[in-house]
Design a protein around this motif. Structure first.
Motif, PDB file in Angstrom:
ATOM      1  N   PRO A 111      60.671 -16.581  -7.846  1.00  0.00           N
ATOM      2  CA  PRO A 111      61.780 -15.672  -7.538  1.00  0.00           C
ATOM      3  C   PRO A 111      62.578 -16.137  -6.315  1.00  0.00           C
ATOM      4  CG  PRO A 111      59.718 -14.454  -7.821  1.00  0.00           C
ATOM      5  CD  PRO A 111      59.374 -15.913  -7.784  1.00  0.00           C
ATOM      6  N   GLY A 112      63.902 -16.138  -6.476  1.00  0.00           N
ATOM      7  CA  GLY A 112      64.785 -16.449  -5.360  1.00  0.00           C
ATOM      8  C   GLY A 112      64.845 -17.909  -4.951  1.00  0.00           C
ATOM      9  N   GLN A 113      64.151 -18.782  -5.668  1.00  0.00           N
ATOM     10  CA  GLN A 113      64.141 -20.199  -5.288  1.00  0.00           C
ATOM     11  C   GLN A 113      64.822 -21.108  -6.308  1.00  0.00           C
ATOM     12  OE1 GLN A 113      62.869 -21.566  -2.318  1.00  0.00           O
ATOM     13  NE2 GLN A 113      62.917 -19.402  -1.790  1.00  0.00           N
ATOM     14  N   GLY A 114      65.158 -20.574  -7.468  1.00  0.00           N
ATOM     15  CA  GLY A 114      65.795 -21.408  -8.487  1.00  0.00           C
ATOM     16  C   GLY A 114      64.864 -22.465  -9.050  1.00  0.00           C
ATOM     17  N   LEU A 115      63.561 -22.141  -9.124  1.00  0.00           N
ATOM     18  CA  LEU A 115      62.579 -23.106  -9.614  1.00  0.00           C
ATOM     19  C   LEU A 115      61.818 -22.571 -10.816  1.00  0.00           C
ATOM     20  CD1 LEU A 115      60.831 -24.393  -6.358  1.00  0.00           C
ATOM     21  CD2 LEU A 115      62.473 -25.616  -7.782  1.00  0.00           C
ATOM     22  N   HIS A 116      61.534 -23.477 -11.734  1.00  0.00           N
ATOM     23  CA  HIS A 116      60.617 -23.227 -12.836  1.00  0.00           C
ATOM     24  C   HIS A 116      59.457 -24.195 -12.633  1.00  0.00           C
ATOM     25  CE1 HIS A 116      59.428 -22.054 -16.935  1.00  0.00           C
ATOM     26  NE2 HIS A 116      58.900 -23.264 -16.943  1.00  0.00           N
ATOM     27  N   GLN A 117      58.261 -23.675 -12.513  1.00  0.00           N
ATOM     28  CA  GLN A 117      57.092 -24.514 -12.251  1.00  0.00           C
ATOM     29  C   GLN A 117      56.230 -24.650 -13.495  1.00  0.00           C
ATOM     30  OE1 GLN A 117      55.510 -22.110  -9.036  1.00  0.00           O
ATOM     31  NE2 GLN A 117      56.203 -23.637  -7.547  1.00  0.00           N
ATOM     32  N   VAL A 118      55.642 -25.823 -13.637  1.00  0.00           N
ATOM     33  CA  VAL A 118      54.666 -26.089 -14.687  1.00  0.00           C
ATOM     34  C   VAL A 118      53.426 -26.626 -13.986  1.00  0.00           C
ATOM     35  CG1 VAL A 118      54.114 -27.420 -16.754  1.00  0.00           C
ATOM     36  CG2 VAL A 118      56.462 -26.620 -16.369  1.00  0.00           C
ATOM     37  N   PHE A 119      52.273 -26.040 -14.302  1.00  0.00           N
ATOM     38  CA  PHE A 119      51.011 -26.466 -13.717  1.00  0.00           C
ATOM     39  C   PHE A 119      50.139 -27.093 -14.797  1.00  0.00           C
ATOM     40  CE2 PHE A 119      52.594 -23.052 -11.098  1.00  0.00           C
ATOM     41  CZ  PHE A 119      52.356 -23.488  -9.805  1.00  0.00           C
ATOM     42  N   VAL A 120      49.597 -28.272 -14.508  1.00  0.00           N
ATOM     43  CA  VAL A 120      48.668 -28.969 -15.399  1.00  0.00           C
ATOM     44  C   VAL A 120      47.506 -29.478 -14.554  1.00  0.00           C
ATOM     45  CG1 VAL A 120      50.475 -29.654 -17.041  1.00  0.00           C
ATOM     46  CG2 VAL A 120      49.872 -31.190 -15.169  1.00  0.00           C
ATOM     47  N   GLN A 121      46.435 -29.870 -15.223  1.00  0.00           N
ATOM     48  CA  GLN A 121      45.317 -30.468 -14.507  1.00  0.00           C
ATOM     49  C   GLN A 121      45.090 -31.878 -15.003  1.00  0.00           C
ATOM     50  OE1 GLN A 121      41.894 -27.820 -14.665  1.00  0.00           O
ATOM     51  NE2 GLN A 121      42.439 -27.147 -12.603  1.00  0.00           N
ATOM     52  N   ASP A 122      44.810 -32.777 -14.046  1.00  0.00           N
ATOM     53  CA  ASP A 122      44.496 -34.149 -14.423  1.00  0.00           C
ATOM     54  C   ASP A 122      43.041 -34.216 -14.874  1.00  0.00           C
ATOM     55  OD1 ASP A 122      42.776 -34.514 -12.216  1.00  0.00           O
ATOM     56  OD2 ASP A 122      44.065 -35.968 -11.222  1.00  0.00           O
ATOM     57  N   PRO A 123      42.559 -35.375 -15.342  1.00  0.00           N
ATOM     58  CA  PRO A 123      41.185 -35.471 -15.850  1.00  0.00           C
ATOM     59  C   PRO A 123      40.106 -35.135 -14.822  1.00  0.00           C
ATOM     60  CG  PRO A 123      42.468 -37.327 -16.619  1.00  0.00           C
ATOM     61  CD  PRO A 123      43.325 -36.589 -15.609  1.00  0.00           C
ATOM     62  N   ASP A 124      40.445 -35.160 -13.526  1.00  0.00           N
ATOM     63  CA  ASP A 124      39.469 -34.848 -12.490  1.00  0.00           C
ATOM     64  C   ASP A 124      39.589 -33.421 -11.975  1.00  0.00           C
ATOM     65  OD1 ASP A 124      38.012 -37.499 -11.948  1.00  0.00           O
ATOM     66  OD2 ASP A 124      40.127 -38.056 -12.029  1.00  0.00           O
TER      67      ASP A 124
END
Length: 140
Positions: A111-124
């Motif tokens: 909110p209020g930052q103009g960002l869309h975030q995507v979270f993923v995890q690496d193999p570790d």
């Protein structure tokens, strides 16, 4: 002298090749030049900068203070890092790439930052946050 920017982060990988493949094939980094250290690893580049360093978990000389005689073992840790974030573009392409590789993701608008975030995890299990312009998130 004040800090200027984040230089790189080191991942002590359980499976060096699988972790390399994730950062190269999924996130789009490239393998590049690395000094001839006495332990196996990779330097992964974003453009001209080596931003992710990989070494085998439990490899001598690869852990905290890498390059010293300190070494590391499977139980060593340097603290509590929750995630590492990258600025990104091309959200639709990344979503397709994640789907092709069967990688789960979580989306969040800031909110209020103009960002869309995507979270993923690496193999570790390292959480990677990808920050896109909010407008790209509206199309996905």
């Amino acid at each position: 002298m004040p800090l200027r920017n984040l230089n790189h982060f080191l991942i002590l990988a359980r499976d060096l090749e699988a972790t390399r493949d994730f950062y190269v094939d999924v996130l789009g980094l490239s393998v590049g030049p690395r000094p001839p250290f006495q332990f196996p690893g990779y330097w992964l580049y974003l453009g001209e900068r080596a931003v992710v360093h990989l070494a085998a978990k439990g490899g001598a000389g690869a852990g905290p203070g890498a390059g010293t005689d300190a070494g590391t073992d499977a139980g060593s840790a340097t603290g509590a890092i929750d995630h590492v974030a990258f600025e990104a573009s091309g959200l639709a392409d990344m979503v397709a790439r994640l789907d092709r590789h069967g990688i789960a993701r979580r989306h969040r608008k800031v909110p209020g930052q103009g960002l869309h975030q995507v979270f993923v995890q690496d193999p570790d299990g390292v959480t990677i946050e990808l920050n896109y312009p909010a407008a790209e998130g509206d199309a996905v």
